[in-house]
Enzyme design. Sequence first.
Site, PDB file in Angstrom:
ATOM      1  N   LYS A 170     -15.741 -51.457 -14.080  1.00  0.00           N
ATOM      2  CA  LYS A 170     -15.117 -50.988 -15.318  1.00  0.00           C
ATOM      3  C   LYS A 170     -15.049 -49.478 -15.321  1.00  0.00           C
ATOM      4  O   LYS A 170     -16.065 -48.786 -15.222  1.00  0.00           O
ATOM      5  CB  LYS A 170     -15.919 -51.479 -16.517  1.00  0.00           C
ATOM      6  CG  LYS A 170     -15.258 -51.132 -17.834  1.00  0.00           C
ATOM      7  CD  LYS A 170     -15.686 -52.085 -18.903  1.00  0.00           C
ATOM      8  CE  LYS A 170     -15.123 -51.709 -20.248  1.00  0.00           C
ATOM      9  NZ  LYS A 170     -15.644 -52.602 -21.292  1.00  0.00           N
ATOM     10  N   CYS A 192     -19.986 -46.084 -19.639  1.00  0.00           N
ATOM     11  CA  CYS A 192     -20.383 -45.990 -21.043  1.00  0.00           C
ATOM     12  C   CYS A 192     -20.686 -44.550 -21.404  1.00  0.00           C
ATOM     13  O   CYS A 192     -21.540 -43.920 -20.771  1.00  0.00           O
ATOM     14  CB  CYS A 192     -21.613 -46.842 -21.342  1.00  0.00           C
ATOM     15  SG  CYS A 192     -22.119 -46.696 -23.067  1.00  0.00           S
ATOM     16  N   ASN A 220     -20.555 -51.782 -15.433  1.00  0.00           N
ATOM     17  CA  ASN A 220     -20.193 -50.802 -16.456  1.00  0.00           C
ATOM     18  C   ASN A 220     -20.680 -49.431 -16.013  1.00  0.00           C
ATOM     19  O   ASN A 220     -21.830 -49.075 -16.217  1.00  0.00           O
ATOM     20  CB  ASN A 220     -20.822 -51.201 -17.785  1.00  0.00           C
ATOM     21  CG  ASN A 220     -20.572 -50.176 -18.881  1.00  0.00           C
ATOM     22  OD1 ASN A 220     -19.843 -49.204 -18.664  1.00  0.00           O
ATOM     23  ND2 ASN A 220     -21.160 -50.386 -20.027  1.00  0.00           N
ATOM     24  N   THR A 224     -12.345 -54.409 -30.128  1.00  0.00           N
ATOM     25  CA  THR A 224     -12.412 -54.048 -31.539  1.00  0.00           C
ATOM     26  C   THR A 224     -11.684 -55.055 -32.437  1.00  0.00           C
ATOM     27  O   THR A 224     -12.126 -55.332 -33.553  1.00  0.00           O
ATOM     28  CB  THR A 224     -11.837 -52.627 -31.718  1.00  0.00           C
ATOM     29  OG1 THR A 224     -12.543 -51.750 -30.825  1.00  0.00           O
ATOM     30  CG2 THR A 224     -12.017 -52.124 -33.132  1.00  0.00           C
ATOM     31  N   GLY A 241     -25.413 -47.392 -27.480  1.00  0.00           N
ATOM     32  CA  GLY A 241     -26.413 -47.038 -26.476  1.00  0.00           C
ATOM     33  C   GLY A 241     -26.904 -48.239 -25.704  1.00  0.00           C
ATOM     34  O   GLY A 241     -28.043 -48.277 -25.228  1.00  0.00           O
TER      35      GLY A 241
HETATM   36  C1  LIG Z   1     -19.304 -51.581 -30.350  1.00  0.00           C
HETATM   37  C2  LIG Z   1     -18.859 -51.527 -28.930  1.00  0.00           C
HETATM   38  C3  LIG Z   1     -19.755 -51.763 -27.899  1.00  0.00           C
HETATM   39  C4  LIG Z   1     -19.375 -51.715 -26.564  1.00  0.00           C
HETATM   40  N1  LIG Z   1     -20.284 -51.993 -25.562  1.00  0.00           N
HETATM   41  C5  LIG Z   1     -19.872 -52.044 -24.276  1.00  0.00           C
HETATM   42  C6  LIG Z   1     -20.755 -52.466 -23.224  1.00  0.00           C
HETATM   43  O1  LIG Z   1     -21.895 -52.831 -23.459  1.00  0.00           O
HETATM   44  N2  LIG Z   1     -20.289 -52.469 -21.938  1.00  0.00           N
HETATM   45  C7  LIG Z   1     -19.000 -52.093 -21.655  1.00  0.00           C
HETATM   46  O2  LIG Z   1     -18.613 -52.119 -20.485  1.00  0.00           O
HETATM   47  N3  LIG Z   1     -18.130 -51.726 -22.639  1.00  0.00           N
HETATM   48  C8  LIG Z   1     -18.535 -51.702 -23.926  1.00  0.00           C
HETATM   49  N4  LIG Z   1     -17.628 -51.358 -24.923  1.00  0.00           N
HETATM   50  C9  LIG Z   1     -16.244 -51.025 -24.568  1.00  0.00           C
HETATM   51  C10 LIG Z   1     -15.324 -52.232 -24.754  1.00  0.00           C
HETATM   52  O3  LIG Z   1     -15.707 -53.276 -23.889  1.00  0.00           O
HETATM   53  C11 LIG Z   1     -13.857 -51.854 -24.480  1.00  0.00           C
HETATM   54  O4  LIG Z   1     -13.759 -51.348 -23.175  1.00  0.00           O
HETATM   55  C12 LIG Z   1     -13.346 -50.813 -25.446  1.00  0.00           C
HETATM   56  O5  LIG Z   1     -13.871 -51.038 -26.731  1.00  0.00           O
HETATM   57  C13 LIG Z   1     -11.823 -50.787 -25.551  1.00  0.00           C
HETATM   58  O6  LIG Z   1     -11.295 -52.001 -26.019  1.00  0.00           O
HETATM   59  P1  LIG Z   1     -10.926 -52.267 -27.568  1.00  0.00           P
HETATM   60  O7  LIG Z   1     -10.116 -51.120 -28.036  1.00  0.00           O
HETATM   61  O8  LIG Z   1     -10.186 -53.577 -27.564  1.00  0.00           O
HETATM   62  O9  LIG Z   1     -12.222 -52.359 -28.303  1.00  0.00           O
HETATM   63  C14 LIG Z   1     -18.032 -51.406 -26.255  1.00  0.00           C
HETATM   64  C15 LIG Z   1     -17.127 -51.166 -27.284  1.00  0.00           C
HETATM   65  C16 LIG Z   1     -17.505 -51.225 -28.608  1.00  0.00           C
HETATM   66  C17 LIG Z   1     -16.485 -50.962 -29.684  1.00  0.00           C
END
Ligand SMILES: Cc1cc2nc3c(=O)[nH]c(=O)nc-3n(C[C@H](O)[C@H](O)[C@H](O)COP(=O)(O)O)c2cc1C
Lengths: 320, 320, 330, 330
Positions: D166, D131, D128, D267, D73
């Site tokens: 994004k 989300c 962003n 991740t 969130g």
């Molecule tokens: C715990 C968590 C928090 C995230 N917070 C944000 C955020 O604040 N802003 C955003 O643009 N993406 C956020 N994301 C998305 C990631 O930046 C990314 O787009 C997404 O996790 C896919 O990449 P990955 O599979 O390598 O994690 C978040 C992802 C995770 C897992």
Amino acid sequence: MGVSDNKGTWRGRAEVTDSRRLAPSGPAAGYSESNQARSYHRLGLKAPEVAGRVRPGQFLHVLCPPGDPRGHSPGRPLLRRPLSVHDADPQAGTVEMLFEVRGPGTAALAATLPGDVLDVVGPLGGGCFPVSGDDRPSGATAGRTPPEPRSLTAILVGGGVGLAPLLLLARVLGTARARVRVLAGVASRADLVLVEPFYALPGLSGLVVATEERTAGAEPGLVADLLARELSELPGLRGVDPGPVVVYACGPRPMLREVSRLARGAGVEAWVSVEERMACGVGACRGCAVRTTGRPPYRLVCRDGPVFAAGEIDWGGAEP
Amino acid sequence: MGVSDNKGTWRGRAEVTDSRRLAPSGPAAGYSESNQARSYHRLGLKAPEVAGRVRPGQFLHVLCPPGDPRGHSPGRPLLRRPLSVHDADPQAGTVEMLFEVRGPGTAALAATLPGDVLDVVGPLGGGCFPVSGDDRPSGATAGRTPPEPRSLTAILVGGGVGLAPLLLLARVLGTARARVRVLAGVASRADLVLVEPFYALPGLSGLVVATEERTAGAEPGLVADLLARELSELPGLRGVDPGPVVVYACGPRPMLREVSRLARGAGVEAWVSVEERMACGVGACRGCAVRTTGRPPYRLVCRDGPVFAAGEIDWGGAEP
Amino acid sequence: MRPDLGVAFAGLRMKTPVMTASGTFGYGREYAGLVNLSAIGAIVVKGVSLEPWEGNRPPRIIETASGMLNSIGLENPGLERFLEADLPWLVSSGAPVIVNVVGRTPTEYREVARALDGAPGVAALEANISCPNVEEGGLAFGADPEAAYGLVAAMREATSLPLIVKLTPNVTDVAGLAKRVVDAGADAVSLINTLVGMAIDVESGRAVLARGTGGLSGPAVKPVALAMVYRVAAAVSVPVIGMGGIWTGRDAVEFLMAGASAVAVGTATFVDPSAPVRIAGEIAEFLARRGYGWVGDLVGVANPGFRAGRPSRLADEDPVRNNQGGTLDD
Amino acid sequence: MRPDLGVAFAGLRMKTPVMTASGTFGYGREYAGLVNLSAIGAIVVKGVSLEPWEGNRPPRIIETASGMLNSIGLENPGLERFLEADLPWLVSSGAPVIVNVVGRTPTEYREVARALDGAPGVAALEANISCPNVEEGGLAFGADPEAAYGLVAAMREATSLPLIVKLTPNVTDVAGLAKRVVDAGADAVSLINTLVGMAIDVESGRAVLARGTGGLSGPAVKPVALAMVYRVAAAVSVPVIGMGGIWTGRDAVEFLMAGASAVAVGTATFVDPSAPVRIAGEIAEFLARRGYGWVGDLVGVANPGFRAGRPSRLADEDPVRNNQGGTLDD
Ligand SMILES: Cc1cc2nc3c(=O)[nH]c(=O)nc-3n(C[C@H](O)[C@H](O)[C@H](O)COP(=O)(O)O)c2cc1C
Ligand SMILES: Cc1cc2nc3c(=O)[nH]c(=O)nc-3n(C[C@H](O)[C@H](O)[C@H](O)COP(=O)(O)OP(=O)(O)OC[C@H]3O[C@@H](n4cnc5c(N)ncnc54)[C@H](O)[C@@H]3O)c2cc1C
Ligand SMILES: Cc1cc2nc3c(=O)[nH]c(=O)nc-3n(C[C@H](O)[C@H](O)[C@H](O)COP(=O)(O)OP(=O)(O)OC[C@H]3O[C@@H](n4cnc5c(N)ncnc54)[C@H](O)[C@@H]3O)c2cc1C
Ligand SMILES: Cc1cc2nc3c(=O)[nH]c(=O)nc-3n(C[C@H](O)[C@H](O)[C@H](O)COP(=O)(O)O)c2cc1C
Ligand code: FES
Ligand code: FES
């Protein structure tokens, strides 16, 4: 026959009786730097239900232990892995597989220990290497009367780990009193471990080895060159009347294509075992299609193969 | 301090020195049917970088071997798993964890063998169980002067596997010459293995055990009842002036809530170690938030905890 | 007491709420030696088209993290061959048969539906308007609510069989899509079909699959599938059939609790041929442990907005309606 | 010869094409003891909003098959605190800083963009609009191309910094969405944010996450992410930043070949804090083994329709433009 109902297929738990990395032995040992460190593994399983009725060329669909032991590939292996039966001992109720460690599935299998238990489906493969008329795969080029094994000269051509299913084939053909010649091609000296089991086979009429790198005890070059020479000498194959000749091959696709071309040129019947990625292994998912020269164009490696008449495969450019 | 830069955190490869299932011993053995077959495991690691400076309540973030060895959960474990440090031996450079096998991660850890190597990050946790003033977690209720350990009566309340971090705490408090009383609550006789390490601890001033089922050698009931009695007897705690009293607790949330309520009622300082699911373990993802009574409402278990002043946690109904 | 797994909804009667997912169980026969077909809730066959379809160039399969991509391209022998050979065999095996229907045009869908309307032993049709692996048909209809409406309306006219419409997850608003197909006459919706996905072979520098992208299935997609079932079950009034990555009875219970009246198992069957039966057994164990008498009591419990159709108990149904080819052992 | 990993595009200069993914690397400081920050291509910080945001009720995390669901969130301490404490520290650490911006209204997004415009050491903004874990903002803008257009246009006015937008994967037509945000002035697009997903706790019969659904990330989503990057890189003219499930150098190479000029790792960092550096090293090994001199030569090779922006070599760029706070060691 089209759809098979796989009524005869066994699915069960098979105990690992033997699990060992095949290390280069003898003079070849220690000389493997030239080679990208391929690693081969032999796996023995207690599976009387399979050992008693597997035909050469058939395979098992093996559920690999969970998790890539190398830690590289999250969530893999997931699907089963197809592996040819390398050898079978109906008396002992055991079968053997011989495989190259390539990715998460084979790495997980290579990490098993004797006493571990694997979930196995098999024997699978509606089309095996034909040894007698009964074996003829369903879609085989019709019209030919299969030669009696006793009068047959069988030329087995194996490239790399493609040698795996040829051991059982050579054994069965030998028992049926065919004249069995094995042509083996490997990349380098370190891969000669793949050829070793054939030396132990009784009554081979010939075993010729080619290595891509120059190595003592083997001819330099490709296994297809060995076949070309063999076929060119055919009419009087070293002074003996070969009788009917059949080529059986397993190995990388470019090799199979060349084998196919050579056999066609020599007017000799040829059977090839091909690979495709599989999901179900039993003909349900249509995932393992191989393009053929027939209609409809695709047949299934798991159900109609893995062995096909060489002329049936579409070796065409688009599919490398 | 807010964001910590984790400069002092170690990440490295720790060899497994000990890995064993804790089997119920003595008269309790063989009586575990009443219990849903919980399984506990002790894991020893060679990790001098951790052993030398871990404080009670801190945890390690452990990368579990790939693949659920039970085969139930494809693609898991993926993330690291937080485990409290159960004991540490700075001389030997080893640390111990004590955990319950619950899912794929703990099952994979339980399948490790001595000699295996695990990737570990730690010690983590900005808020540990305060033993001296220096340990006071960053967000602790201000204003209190922490008692000198030497004059302190420490009541350690552990529920189930929540006893794990209390062993190291008891050891450190004991060394600091506090008076240490341990109240342990477990579900059944088979879980008494969790209490055993405390018997080996020198100089405990008391160890009382409650089991939810009626069992010889333990009082029937909940550990909170033991605490209630202990606190009610406080002013003259069995005839001795207890001096300042501090309660330290770790266990299931309902137990911690009750401990918290009792301590507040008795006007006694209490510290609780809480759990939340974690991704990063270092304060980066904001995944391990715990609701507090302060502003802003959330604090992070990995960075600000896992130990918090009991009064700081929002035990409110909405979050069971 | 053994918990009651039987469910009846949308004119279907199933002795367990676990069916096979189309395309992963062939025409049943392929798995006959490996699992007891008559113990499966319903068998959904591979998509059937008016004429035979060749399918796509290999490779057609690639394993991914906790999942797989496929690009089968709906290879199938066509309606005629299905009616002659595959259907009679399958019907004789004893499980209710649901036929997955595919086509290139609404007319083709309608023709197949019409031809199957009278076919003995067909319990229901499932319109596959969501396959990402063919140029025409498939996703072309499935991603556009109005095209989907037209297609379903055309099939609805042509059949009196229960009509299930299979939805794609590759859309912004799956609930809106579901509503439109219900407006058009769907008796139930099933979801999810595969997610569009891709893999590249870095050695050759080319997409692994000949068509570039394929369809992702398996445990990897389960969270996405569950979220969509949850949303759809709060949007439509007909029963929902949930699928996507179901591996265990616990996974199946999640879908039921999200609002599905039944579930289908696909990729898991490749790994464990007995999955559709094993999972039903695991659901029964869960029910027994938690003291539920009937599986239908789980439907929608975790979904505060649940308003989809509910299953009823088999026993409550008029036995005369059980004319759909299922043999029931109760 | 050591292959050249440096890339410049959209006004960014990065010594490796591997950045951190927003929300998974905090404000950099949290990982400072565990990885060499200055060796990372660019650090994308957690979303920053005008006022502090509390975030969602726990639990906020759940592991799934080869992935995880999060429902953070967008907890963040707000712009003021970011500018005072987090940004200066991070800038001093030596990696180019990209600030992920979130808001409840277009005005909020614009205000944050304006405030960051002059902030020393900010290399770029990432809007962003994708989300899935907040009521307003986030997906509300991101799933509707026209709302996204308006939002991006508002931010574009407010900043002269490179503006990355994004994108969400939870749409029917990600390429169409990408085109609209480029029309509105985006200098680059990044994708994918998380897929909407869900898990149910069968023991309690309730969704695990308080808000029901959460965002799915990790290896499970990689095939979906790769397919979307492939589609977008064939649709827009600006550079694309790819992410979703990247675990190894090989995964990163797949995204580059699909058409991404750079990648982000999320991740994976939770599991291996050094992932953004390790993966760059693995890309270099791949390049060396295959005889490539520069990583930019991989961009788009597996995408026949590729038409997105390409990176250029760092050396080719006018050194005067290197004013974005990155310390480069070449
Ligand atoms: C715990 C968590 C928090 C995230 N917070 C944000 C955020 O604040 N802003 C955003 O643009 N993406 C956020 N994301 C998305 C990631 O930046 C990314 O787009 C997404 O996790 C896919 O990449 P990955 O599979 O390598 O994690 C978040 C992802 C995770 C897992
Ligand atoms: C009928 C049949 C019999 C086989 N018998 C043997 C055998 O006896 N010994 C042996 O070593 N191997 C055999 N194989 C190949 C073997 O199944 C694969 O090497 C194995 O599945 C790879 O799994 P992995 O997880 O180790 O690697 P993965 O990571 O899955 O694959 C490694 C590489 O191999 C390729 N690949 C994977 N599976 C296949 C496939 N089925 N066909 C073509 N390419 C593939 C992938 O593209 C990848 O590049 C056989 C294959 C078939 C279809
Ligand atoms: C700081 C900290 C210290 C811990 N110390 C110990 C310890 O010393 N000994 C011990 O046995 N356990 C400890 N735990 C709990 C331990 O981390 C989990 O039991 C473990 O991660 C479960 O992983 P799994 O894969 O085996 O099971 P999973 O399948 O991941 O989980 C099993 C069950 O536990 C729940 N769960 C998982 N992780 C958590 C969590 N972090 N918080 C709350 N519930 C969770 C899940 O909802 C699920 O129902 C600690 C947790 C934290 C946060
Ligand atoms: C190999 C394969 C073939 C498929 N063929 C079809 C099909 O013909 N018709 C259809 O509606 N769905 C088809 N699907 C989709 C599945 O029925 C199911 O919706 C999807 O795989 C998700 O479920 P799972 O994760 O349990 O496999 C196919 C899936 C796979 C893996
Ligand atoms: S692997 Fe499924 S049809 Fe061959
Ligand atoms: S686990 Fe990431 S902030 Fe605590």
